[in-house]
Design an enzyme around this catalytic site. Structure first.
Site, PDB file in Angstrom:
ATOM      1  N   GLY A  58       0.835  -1.191   0.000  1.00 41.64           N
ATOM      2  CA  GLY A  58       0.000   0.000   0.000  1.00 41.64           C
ATOM      3  C   GLY A  58       0.871   1.242   0.000  1.00 41.64           C
ATOM      4  O   GLY A  58       2.061   1.178   0.301  1.00 41.64           O
ATOM      5  N   CYS A  85       5.293  -6.049   1.720  1.00 39.62           N
ATOM      6  CA  CYS A  85       5.590  -4.618   1.707  1.00 39.62           C
ATOM      7  C   CYS A  85       4.860  -3.912   2.862  1.00 39.62           C
ATOM      8  O   CYS A  85       5.192  -4.131   4.019  1.00 39.62           O
ATOM      9  CB  CYS A  85       5.243  -4.021   0.350  1.00 39.62           C
ATOM     10  SG  CYS A  85       5.930  -2.360   0.085  1.00 39.62           S
ATOM     11  N   TYR A  86       3.861  -3.091   2.596  1.00 38.20           N
ATOM     12  CA  TYR A  86       3.132  -2.414   3.675  1.00 38.20           C
ATOM     13  C   TYR A  86       2.508  -3.428   4.619  1.00 38.20           C
ATOM     14  O   TYR A  86       2.508  -3.237   5.846  1.00 38.20           O
ATOM     15  CB  TYR A  86       2.059  -1.504   3.076  1.00 38.20           C
ATOM     16  CG  TYR A  86       1.267  -0.713   4.104  1.00 38.20           C
ATOM     17  CD1 TYR A  86       1.767   0.480   4.615  1.00 38.20           C
ATOM     18  CD2 TYR A  86       0.029  -1.162   4.555  1.00 38.20           C
ATOM     19  CE1 TYR A  86       1.057   1.203   5.559  1.00 38.20           C
ATOM     20  CE2 TYR A  86      -0.692  -0.446   5.499  1.00 38.20           C
ATOM     21  CZ  TYR A  86      -0.181   0.744   5.995  1.00 38.20           C
ATOM     22  OH  TYR A  86      -0.888   1.456   6.937  1.00 38.20           O
ATOM     23  N   HIS A 173       8.022  -7.245  -3.449  1.00 41.38           N
ATOM     24  CA  HIS A 173       6.757  -7.644  -4.082  1.00 41.38           C
ATOM     25  C   HIS A 173       6.955  -8.950  -4.855  1.00 41.38           C
ATOM     26  O   HIS A 173       7.363  -8.934  -6.020  1.00 41.38           O
ATOM     27  CB  HIS A 173       6.263  -6.543  -5.037  1.00 41.38           C
ATOM     28  CG  HIS A 173       5.737  -5.340  -4.338  1.00 41.38           C
ATOM     29  ND1 HIS A 173       4.426  -5.231  -3.939  1.00 41.38           N
ATOM     30  CD2 HIS A 173       6.351  -4.196  -3.941  1.00 41.38           C
ATOM     31  CE1 HIS A 173       4.248  -4.069  -3.343  1.00 41.38           C
ATOM     32  NE2 HIS A 173       5.396  -3.420  -3.320  1.00 41.38           N
ATOM     33  N   GLU A 175       4.731 -10.789  -6.077  1.00 44.38           N
ATOM     34  CA  GLU A 175       3.678 -10.977  -7.074  1.00 44.38           C
ATOM     35  C   GLU A 175       4.047 -10.435  -8.451  1.00 44.38           C
ATOM     36  O   GLU A 175       3.432 -10.819  -9.455  1.00 44.38           O
ATOM     37  CB  GLU A 175       2.368 -10.336  -6.597  1.00 44.38           C
ATOM     38  CG  GLU A 175       2.335  -8.811  -6.596  1.00 44.38           C
ATOM     39  CD  GLU A 175       2.891  -8.198  -5.307  1.00 44.38           C
ATOM     40  OE1 GLU A 175       2.618  -7.006  -5.047  1.00 44.38           O
ATOM     41  OE2 GLU A 175       3.615  -8.907  -4.579  1.00 44.38           O
ATOM     42  N   ASP A 231     -15.913 -12.680 -22.613  1.00 46.33           N
ATOM     43  CA  ASP A 231     -16.629 -12.762 -21.338  1.00 46.33           C
ATOM     44  C   ASP A 231     -18.062 -13.244 -21.521  1.00 46.33           C
ATOM     45  O   ASP A 231     -18.496 -14.216 -20.886  1.00 46.33           O
ATOM     46  CB  ASP A 231     -16.623 -11.405 -20.632  1.00 46.33           C
ATOM     47  CG  ASP A 231     -15.222 -10.885 -20.381  1.00 46.33           C
ATOM     48  OD1 ASP A 231     -14.287 -11.702 -20.400  1.00 46.33           O
ATOM     49  OD2 ASP A 231     -15.065  -9.673 -20.177  1.00 46.33           O
ATOM     50  N   LYS A 379      -9.635 -12.660 -16.173  1.00 49.21           N
ATOM     51  CA  LYS A 379      -9.736 -12.864 -17.625  1.00 49.21           C
ATOM     52  C   LYS A 379      -8.999 -14.119 -18.088  1.00 49.21           C
ATOM     53  O   LYS A 379      -9.524 -14.880 -18.912  1.00 49.21           O
ATOM     54  CB  LYS A 379      -9.195 -11.634 -18.357  1.00 49.21           C
ATOM     55  CG  LYS A 379      -9.179 -11.746 -19.872  1.00 49.21           C
ATOM     56  CD  LYS A 379     -10.565 -11.585 -20.468  1.00 49.21           C
ATOM     57  CE  LYS A 379     -10.956 -10.127 -20.493  1.00 49.21           C
ATOM     58  NZ  LYS A 379     -12.219  -9.896 -21.258  1.00 49.21           N
TER      59      LYS A 379
END
Length: 524
Positions: A58, A85-86, A173, A175, A231, A379
Site C-alpha cells: 500500500g 511490503c506495507y 513484491h 507478485e 466474457d 480474464k
C-alpha cells in the site's frame, strides 16, 4: 460436490495497485483467492474460514495518523499469514517489531540476500537474487520470536518468519514478475508453510457453476446478451451447458463491430455451442443517433442508450413469446468478471477506479434475476474455461474490445464511411500481428482513426490530404496499468505500408508510445 471457493486465501487490500495481481498469482498456484478490504474485522475473516491470509502492499506509512490498519484480532485467529511490503510492516508493528523511516528508499530492481537456509518461505532459492522493491519505510527490528530470512543493502530485515505462529513477511513484491523467485515465495507460503493443496482449477469451476446455475434457474427460461467478446461468450457457454435450450442469446449488431465479428458469433460460436441465437440488426439506428456527435462521453451515452433500447425490444419480444408458452423468462446472464467487481468497489472498499468500457447497464424494470457465472474469475481464467468448453479459439483468444466498439476509436463524428475505413485498417493490423505470432505478446492493439485530423501526403506522384491512423499496441496483465508494446520494426512497416496502400483516405500511420498512466489504453 465440494465448493472450490470454500476456505479461500484472503488478500487484504491496503490500497495496493497490485492487490488483484496477488490474488491472480495465488490462483496460478491452484489455490482459490478473494480480495477483501483492510477494514474487515476478525469476526468477518473467521466467518469465511480462510486457509490463509495475504496482506497486500500500500502507499501509506504505518506510523502516520490515519494510515490503513488491520484488526489485531486477525493475527490471533491461528490462520497462516503472509505480509507483503506495507502488509509486512503492519504485521511487524502489530506484533511488537519496529518500523522506521530510515531515509533510505528502495524502488525497482534490488539485490537481496537470503540469510541461512531461508526457512520454509525462501527454501530452494539462491542466496543472491533480484527482487522488486517499492518502499521508503523499513522494518528496523523483527518481532520477538521471528527469524530474519533476508536482507538488502538498505533493508536489514527484508523478510522474517515464525513457523510456530505460521506468520511470514517480505519487504519486496513477490507478485510482480520482476522479482525473480516471486512465485516460488508465494507457493512456498501456500503449500509448504500453510499446507494448502493445489486443487483449484477451471474444471472444478465449470462443474461447480453448472450445478449452481441449475439450482438457481431450475426450469426457468434465460436470456443473455452476446457481444462477440470472450466474457459474454464463456458466460453463455457455461449457462448453456447447465440448462441447454432454456437459454436464448441476443446479439445486437450496432454497426460498430470489427471485420468478421458478426459472422464469428452467428456461425462459429453457434456451431460450437448449439445455443439459440437472435440477431438484432441495429446499425442504422445507432448511426442515426450518433450523427453529428463528436464528444466521446456523449458518444458512449448514446451507444449505451441505444444498446439498452435494442436489447430491451428483443428481450420483450422473447418474454412475450415465452409467456404465451407458459414459460416466463426470469433470468439474465451477465459476463461480470472479478476485476469489474473489485474496480467498482464491490466488497473491497476500494474506490471506483474507472467507468468500464462495456456498454451501459440494463434498466431495472426488465426485472430479471442475474446469473453471473464468471463473477469470481479473472480474464485468463475465463479464457481457460472457454477452451475447456470447446469454444472457437478466435473468440477465446480475442483481445479485449470496448462495448462501444469502433465508435470510440473514431476521434470525431462516427459515420458509415469512417467506420468502413477504420474497419479495413484494423483488419490489416490484426492480420499482420497474427501472422507475426505476436497476438500473445500484446494485451490489445486499438487502431484509432483521427477523423478530424488531416495531413499532407504524397501517393502516386500526387498530393493527398488524408487521415492519420494510430496504432496503440499495449502490454498489460489487468488493464489497470499498461506499457506500449515494442513491436518489431519490420512488422510495423508492413502494417503501415498495407494500410496506406490499401485503405483509401489514409496517408499516414503513427505509433502511440504512451504508457498507462498517464494515458489510457483507449483514446476515448
Amino acid at each position: 460436490m465440494s465448493d472450490t471457493s470454500a476456505k479461500p486465501v484472503l488478500v487484504v487490500d491496503f490500497g495496493a495497485q497490485y492487490a488483484q495481481l496477488i490474488a491472480r498469482r495465488v490462483r496460478e498456484a491452484n489455490v482459490y483467492s478473494e480480495i477483501v478490504p483492510h477494514t474487515i474485522t476478525a469476526a468477518e475473516v473467521a466467518a469465511k474460514e480462510p486457509a490463509g491470509i495475504v496482506l497486500s502492499g500500500g502507499p501509506s506509512s504505518v506510523y502516520e495518523p490515519g494510515s490503513p490498519s488491520l484488526d489485531p484480532g486477525i493475527l490471533e485467529l491461528g490462520v497462516p499469514v503472509l505480509g507483503i511490503c506495507y502488509g509486512f510492516q503492519v504485521m511487524a508493528q502489530q506484533l511488537g517489531g519496529e518500523v522506521a523511516n530510515t531515509g533510505l528508499r528502495e524502488y525497482g530492481a534490488t539485490d537481496m540476500t537470503v540469510t541461512g537456509d531461508g526457512g520454509s518461505l525462501l527454501s530452494g532459492q539462491p542466496e543472491a537474487q533480484t527482487v522488486w522493491m517499492s518502499h521508503g519505510d523499513s522494518v528496523a527490528k523483527a518481532p520477538e520470536g521471528f527469524e530474519v530470512l533476508a536482507s538488502s543493502a538498505s533493508t536489514p530485515v527484508a523478510a522474517f518468519a515464525s513457523d510456530e505462529r505460521k506468520m511470514y513477511g517480505v519487504q519486496w513484491h513477490p507478485e510482480v514478475k520482476h522479482s525473480e523467485f516471486g512465485q516460488r515465495v508465494l507457493e512456498n507460503f501456500l503449500h509448504r508453510a500453510a499446507g494448502i493443496p493445489s486443487d483449484w482449477n477451471s474444471g472444478n469451476v465449470i462443474a461447480e457453476q453448472v450445478e449452481r446455475i441449475r439450482e438457481q434457474v431450475g426450469t426457468g427460461r434465460v436470456i443473455v446478451g452476446l457481444s462477440g467478446g470472450v466474457d459474454s461468450a464463456v458466460a453463455a457457454a457455461i449457462v448453456h451447458k447447465a440448462v441447454g435450450d432454456q437459454l436464448t442469446a441476443i446479439f445486437v449488431d450496432h454497426g460498430l463491430l470489427r471485420q468478421d465479428e458478426r459472422r464469428q458469433v452467428e456461425e462459429d460460436y453457434v456451431a460450437s455451442t448449439g445455443v439459440r441465437l437472435v440477431t438484432v440488426d441495429a446499425a442504422d439506428q445507432f448511426l442515426d443517433a450518433l450523427a453529428g456527435v463528436t464528444d466521446p462521453e456523449t458518444k458512449r451515452k448514446i451507444i449505451g442508450r441505444e444498446f439498452i433500447r435494442s436489447f430491451e425490444d428483443a428481450a420483450s419480444a422473447l418474454v412475450a413469446e415465452a409467456a404465451s408458452d407458459g414459460e416466463p423468462i426470469k433470468f439474465l446472464v451477465q459476463g461480470t468478471l472479478y476485476p469489474d467487481v473489485v474496480e467498482s468497489g464491490g466488497g473491497t472498499g476500494t474506490a471506483n477506479i474507472k467507468s468500464h468500457h462495456n456498454v451501459g447497464g440494463l434498466p431495472e424494470d426488465l426485472q430479471f434475476e442475474l446469473v453471473e457465472p464468471l463473477r469470481t474469475l479473472f480474464k485468463d481464467e475465463v479464457r481457460a474455461i472457454g477452451r475447456e468448453l470447446g469454444l472457437p479459439e478466435v473468440i477465446v483468444s480475442r483481445q479485449p474490445f470496448p462495448g462501444p466498439g469502433l465508435g470510440i476509436r473514431i476521434v470525431g463524428e462516427v459515420t458509415r464511411d469512417r467506420l468502413d475505413l477504420l474497419r479495413k485498417a484494423d483488419a490489416i493490423a490484426r492480420a499482420e500481428l497474427t501472422a507475426a505470432g505476436l497476438d500473445s505478446e500484446i494485451w490489445q492493439c486499438p487502431v484509432v482513426l483521427l477523423a478530424d485530423v488531416r495531413s499532407v501526403g504524397v501517393q502516386g506522384d500526387g498530393r493527398t490530404y488524408g487521415h492519420p491512423i494510430v496504432l496503440r499496441p499495449v502490454s498489460s496483465e489487468d488493464a489497470m496499468t499498461a506499457d506500449w508494446t515494442r513491436l518489431p520494426y519490420d512488422v510495423l512497416a508492413r502494417i503501415s505500408n498495407r494500410i496506406t496502400n490499401e485503405v483509401a483516405g489514409v496517408n499516414r500511420v503513427v505509433l502511440d508510445v504512451t504508457s498507462k498512466p498517464p494515458g489510457t489504453i483507449e483514446w476515448e
